[in-house]
Motif scaffolding. Structure first.
Motif, PDB file in Angstrom:
ATOM      1  N   ARG A 116       0.915  -1.198  -0.076  1.00  0.00           N
ATOM      2  CA  ARG A 116       0.109   0.043   0.108  1.00  0.00           C
ATOM      3  C   ARG A 116       0.630   1.232  -0.012  1.00  0.00           C
ATOM      4  O   ARG A 116       1.985   1.360   0.493  1.00  0.00           O
ATOM      5  N   GLU A 117       0.309   2.304  -0.714  1.00  0.00           N
ATOM      6  CA  GLU A 117       1.051   3.533  -0.686  1.00  0.00           C
ATOM      7  C   GLU A 117       0.850   4.267   0.697  1.00  0.00           C
ATOM      8  O   GLU A 117      -0.416   4.272   1.286  1.00  0.00           O
ATOM      9  N   LYS A 118       1.750   4.471   1.499  1.00  0.00           N
ATOM     10  CA  LYS A 118       1.672   5.108   2.931  1.00  0.00           C
ATOM     11  C   LYS A 118       2.056   6.378   3.219  1.00  0.00           C
ATOM     12  O   LYS A 118       1.992   6.968   4.502  1.00  0.00           O
ATOM     13  N   SER A 119       2.181   7.192   2.127  1.00  0.00           N
ATOM     14  CA  SER A 119       2.446   8.544   2.559  1.00  0.00           C
ATOM     15  C   SER A 119       1.817   9.546   1.385  1.00  0.00           C
ATOM     16  O   SER A 119       1.714   9.105   0.255  1.00  0.00           O
ATOM     17  N   PHE A 120       1.366  10.616   1.818  1.00  0.00           N
ATOM     18  CA  PHE A 120       1.174  11.684   0.729  1.00  0.00           C
ATOM     19  C   PHE A 120       2.313  12.401   0.169  1.00  0.00           C
ATOM     20  O   PHE A 120       2.458  13.122  -0.920  1.00  0.00           O
ATOM     21  N   PHE A 121       3.394  12.260   1.010  1.00  0.00           N
ATOM     22  CA  PHE A 121       4.821  12.911   0.726  1.00  0.00           C
ATOM     23  C   PHE A 121       5.665  11.874  -0.066  1.00  0.00           C
ATOM     24  O   PHE A 121       5.612  10.852  -0.017  1.00  0.00           O
ATOM     25  N   GLY A 122       6.758  12.572  -0.794  1.00  0.00           N
ATOM     26  CA  GLY A 122       7.700  11.960  -1.408  1.00  0.00           C
ATOM     27  C   GLY A 122       8.510  12.802  -2.357  1.00  0.00           C
ATOM     28  O   GLY A 122       8.782  13.785  -1.826  1.00  0.00           O
ATOM     29  N   PRO A 123       9.409  12.108  -3.345  1.00  0.00           N
ATOM     30  CA  PRO A 123      10.161  13.068  -4.251  1.00  0.00           C
ATOM     31  C   PRO A 123       9.517  14.288  -4.695  1.00  0.00           C
ATOM     32  O   PRO A 123       8.246  14.160  -4.987  1.00  0.00           O
ATOM     33  N   GLY A 124      10.014  15.355  -4.414  1.00  0.00           N
ATOM     34  CA  GLY A 124       9.308  16.693  -4.802  1.00  0.00           C
ATOM     35  C   GLY A 124       8.805  17.408  -3.605  1.00  0.00           C
ATOM     36  O   GLY A 124       8.766  18.846  -3.315  1.00  0.00           O
ATOM     37  N   CYS A 125       8.574  16.826  -2.542  1.00  0.00           N
ATOM     38  CA  CYS A 125       8.233  17.241  -1.243  1.00  0.00           C
ATOM     39  C   CYS A 125       8.339  16.386  -0.298  1.00  0.00           C
ATOM     40  O   CYS A 125       7.384  15.440  -0.044  1.00  0.00           O
ATOM     41  N   ALA A 268       7.507  19.342   9.878  1.00  0.00           N
ATOM     42  CA  ALA A 268       7.801  18.153   9.377  1.00  0.00           C
ATOM     43  C   ALA A 268       8.417  18.219   7.960  1.00  0.00           C
ATOM     44  O   ALA A 268       9.010  17.178   7.312  1.00  0.00           O
ATOM     45  N   LEU A 269       8.303  19.209   7.284  1.00  0.00           N
ATOM     46  CA  LEU A 269       8.571  19.322   5.615  1.00  0.00           C
ATOM     47  C   LEU A 269      10.205  19.575   5.665  1.00  0.00           C
ATOM     48  O   LEU A 269      10.877  20.381   6.466  1.00  0.00           O
ATOM     49  N   MET A 270      10.783  18.739   5.056  1.00  0.00           N
ATOM     50  CA  MET A 270      11.974  18.755   4.870  1.00  0.00           C
ATOM     51  C   MET A 270      12.787  19.305   3.525  1.00  0.00           C
ATOM     52  O   MET A 270      13.967  19.788   3.550  1.00  0.00           O
ATOM     53  N   THR A 271      11.881  19.147   2.377  1.00  0.00           N
ATOM     54  CA  THR A 271      12.490  19.686   1.198  1.00  0.00           C
ATOM     55  C   THR A 271      12.386  21.387   1.466  1.00  0.00           C
ATOM     56  O   THR A 271      11.583  21.709   1.446  1.00  0.00           O
ATOM     57  N   ALA A 272      13.518  22.042   0.756  1.00  0.00           N
ATOM     58  CA  ALA A 272      13.572  23.488   0.715  1.00  0.00           C
ATOM     59  C   ALA A 272      12.386  23.978  -0.111  1.00  0.00           C
ATOM     60  O   ALA A 272      12.137  23.381  -1.312  1.00  0.00           O
ATOM     61  N   PRO A 273      12.028  25.107   0.277  1.00  0.00           N
ATOM     62  CA  PRO A 273      10.818  25.678  -0.642  1.00  0.00           C
ATOM     63  C   PRO A 273      11.095  25.880  -2.072  1.00  0.00           C
ATOM     64  O   PRO A 273      10.499  25.528  -2.888  1.00  0.00           O
ATOM     65  N   ASP A 274      12.381  26.242  -2.290  1.00  0.00           N
ATOM     66  CA  ASP A 274      12.808  26.544  -3.764  1.00  0.00           C
ATOM     67  C   ASP A 274      12.961  24.955  -4.614  1.00  0.00           C
ATOM     68  O   ASP A 274      13.240  25.241  -5.746  1.00  0.00           O
ATOM     69  N   LYS A 275      13.064  23.988  -3.843  1.00  0.00           N
ATOM     70  CA  LYS A 275      13.422  22.816  -4.515  1.00  0.00           C
ATOM     71  C   LYS A 275      11.913  21.983  -4.434  1.00  0.00           C
ATOM     72  O   LYS A 275      12.025  20.686  -4.862  1.00  0.00           O
ATOM     73  N   ARG A 276      10.862  22.475  -4.147  1.00  0.00           N
ATOM     74  CA  ARG A 276       9.567  21.734  -4.153  1.00  0.00           C
ATOM     75  C   ARG A 276       9.107  21.791  -5.587  1.00  0.00           C
ATOM     76  O   ARG A 276       8.943  22.879  -6.073  1.00  0.00           O
ATOM     77  N   ASP A 277       8.430  20.523  -5.849  1.00  0.00           N
ATOM     78  CA  ASP A 277       7.874  20.265  -7.064  1.00  0.00           C
ATOM     79  C   ASP A 277       6.576  20.813  -7.339  1.00  0.00           C
ATOM     80  O   ASP A 277       5.619  20.505  -6.168  1.00  0.00           O
ATOM     81  N   ALA A 286      -5.144  20.021  -0.197  1.00  0.00           N
ATOM     82  CA  ALA A 286      -5.911  19.989   0.834  1.00  0.00           C
ATOM     83  C   ALA A 286      -5.290  19.302   2.115  1.00  0.00           C
ATOM     84  O   ALA A 286      -5.484  19.793   3.072  1.00  0.00           O
ATOM     85  N   VAL A 287      -4.294  18.268   1.954  1.00  0.00           N
ATOM     86  CA  VAL A 287      -3.829  17.713   3.191  1.00  0.00           C
ATOM     87  C   VAL A 287      -2.953  18.554   3.864  1.00  0.00           C
ATOM     88  O   VAL A 287      -2.529  18.477   5.124  1.00  0.00           O
ATOM     89  N   ALA A 288      -2.006  19.334   3.098  1.00  0.00           N
ATOM     90  CA  ALA A 288      -0.998  20.190   3.617  1.00  0.00           C
ATOM     91  C   ALA A 288      -0.994  21.542   3.209  1.00  0.00           C
ATOM     92  O   ALA A 288      -0.165  22.319   3.403  1.00  0.00           O
ATOM     93  N   GLY A 289      -2.345  21.898   2.848  1.00  0.00           N
ATOM     94  CA  GLY A 289      -2.471  23.480   2.659  1.00  0.00           C
ATOM     95  C   GLY A 289      -2.078  24.472   3.645  1.00  0.00           C
ATOM     96  O   GLY A 289      -1.854  25.670   3.484  1.00  0.00           O
ATOM     97  N   ARG A 290      -2.203  24.059   5.018  1.00  0.00           N
ATOM     98  CA  ARG A 290      -2.012  24.849   6.132  1.00  0.00           C
ATOM     99  C   ARG A 290      -0.616  25.298   6.084  1.00  0.00           C
ATOM    100  O   ARG A 290      -0.408  26.604   6.228  1.00  0.00           O
ATOM    101  N   VAL A 291       0.234  24.545   5.705  1.00  0.00           N
ATOM    102  CA  VAL A 291       1.698  24.631   5.869  1.00  0.00           C
ATOM    103  C   VAL A 291       2.235  25.229   4.526  1.00  0.00           C
ATOM    104  O   VAL A 291       3.248  25.916   4.699  1.00  0.00           O
ATOM    105  N   LEU A 292       1.735  24.892   3.424  1.00  0.00           N
ATOM    106  CA  LEU A 292       2.225  25.233   2.109  1.00  0.00           C
ATOM    107  C   LEU A 292       1.738  26.181   1.684  1.00  0.00           C
ATOM    108  O   LEU A 292       2.531  27.037   0.680  1.00  0.00           O
ATOM    109  N   GLY A 293       0.733  26.792   1.966  1.00  0.00           N
ATOM    110  CA  GLY A 293      -0.075  27.991   1.191  1.00  0.00           C
ATOM    111  C   GLY A 293      -0.753  27.741  -0.029  1.00  0.00           C
ATOM    112  O   GLY A 293      -0.612  26.350  -0.448  1.00  0.00           O
ATOM    113  N   ALA A 294      -1.209  28.404  -0.739  1.00  0.00           N
ATOM    114  CA  ALA A 294      -2.025  28.318  -1.849  1.00  0.00           C
ATOM    115  C   ALA A 294      -0.648  27.928  -3.186  1.00  0.00           C
ATOM    116  O   ALA A 294       0.411  28.535  -3.035  1.00  0.00           O
TER     117      ALA A 294
END
Length: 298
Positions: A116-125, A268-277, A286-294
């Protein structure tokens, strides 16, 4: 985070396909970037509290434990504004004192699923959340109070062994989980559900309905589906009664979770903002909008 409104999401497992007393009820489709949820979601309210009900296996039980679209299910509930998730599921027991017909409010997991896929996060964030305490104590207490009002025998606290399935345990596995690992119950559906709820900053409580003694018990033999269904039928009305009592216990106004479930992504976020896909960020709206913003529309 100021005071918000409580929205209770119920993920119903085998035998639980509705919420009693739901007003203004209607089934609705919810689109997610992770595919379709298990089914339409039944929304409505009990008193002043909004509720959303999702049949985990789909109406008619069309999904196996491995094929349940866990990410889509949690994302869909988050999109509907759900703040608190109650998972209702069937399980086997490894403890003599936890008998068929009893409820267990699970507070720990051993995850042995692998397909099963166990995370919303991965390469790119990339993000890492803590699941040291994978359920919400505040929500578990509310479930315990609701269970007491129904009169059903309930055990507060227990470790749930999540196996891949769909086959039941071998006798050797059952003994390992019980005697060596010290688990209390076994099921097939609470993982990765609980982990994904934490990533989505949703409070999560697991209400496990015991249907059998797995295969370890010398006086009960191997697991029999017909006996499971019979026990589920008897338990389903108790589970629906418990769920219907939760709005009164939780109330319509919701303060920030004292356990921090609704702030799980804070650091929890590890990927630098300028490196996020940007494409990955769009899926996380939806799941991370509070910390990622629009998301950046480019």
């Amino acid at each position: 985070m100021g005071e918000a409104k409580t929205v209770i999401g119920v993920i119903g497992g085998s035998g639980v396909y509705e919420i009693d007393g739901l007003e203004d009820a209607r089934w609705q489709d919810v689109q997610t970037p992770w595919g379709a949820p298990s089914d339409q979601i039944l929304t409505g309210r009990i008193g002043e509290v909004a509720m959303a009900f999702l049949p985990r296996h789909g109406r008619g039980h069309v999904h196996s434990p491995s094929s349940v679209p866990y990410r889509a299910n949690i994302d869909a509930l988050k999109r509907l504004g759900v703040t608190d998730v109650i998972s209702v599921s069937a399980c086997g027991s490894f403890q003599e004192a936890m008998a068929p017909g009893d409820f267990v409010i699970v507070d720990q997991f051993v995850d042995r699923t692998f397909a099963r896929e166990k995370s919303f996060f991965g390469p790119g964030c990339v993000a890492h959340v803590s699941v040291a305490h994978p359920t919400c104590a505040r929500l578990g207490d509310a479930c315990e109070a609701a269970a007491a009002a129904t009169g059903v025998r309930t055990h507060h606290g227990g470790t749930y062994l999540a196996m891949e399935g769909p086959q039941f345990s071998t006798l050797a596995e059952s003994r390992l989980y019980r005697e060596v690992w010290g688990c209390d119950v076994v099921g097939m559906t609470n993982m990765p559900e609980a982990k994904l709820a934490r990533e989505a900053e949703l409070c999560y409580a697991s209400l496990a309905m015991i249907t059998d003694y797995d295969s370890w018990h010398p006086d009960h033999g191997e697991v029999d589906v017909t006996e499971i269904i019979a026990t589920l039928t008897g338990n389903a009305s108790n589970a629906r009664d418990l769920v219907a009592r939760l709005p009164a216990g939780l109330g319509p106004d919701r303060a920030p979770c004292p356990c921090g479930c609704d702030r799980a992504l804070e650091f929890a976020l590890m990927t630098a903002p300028d490196k996020r896909d940007p494409e990955v960020l769009a899926r996380l709206d939806a799941v991370a909008g509070r910390v990622l913003g629009a998301p950046d529309k480019g």
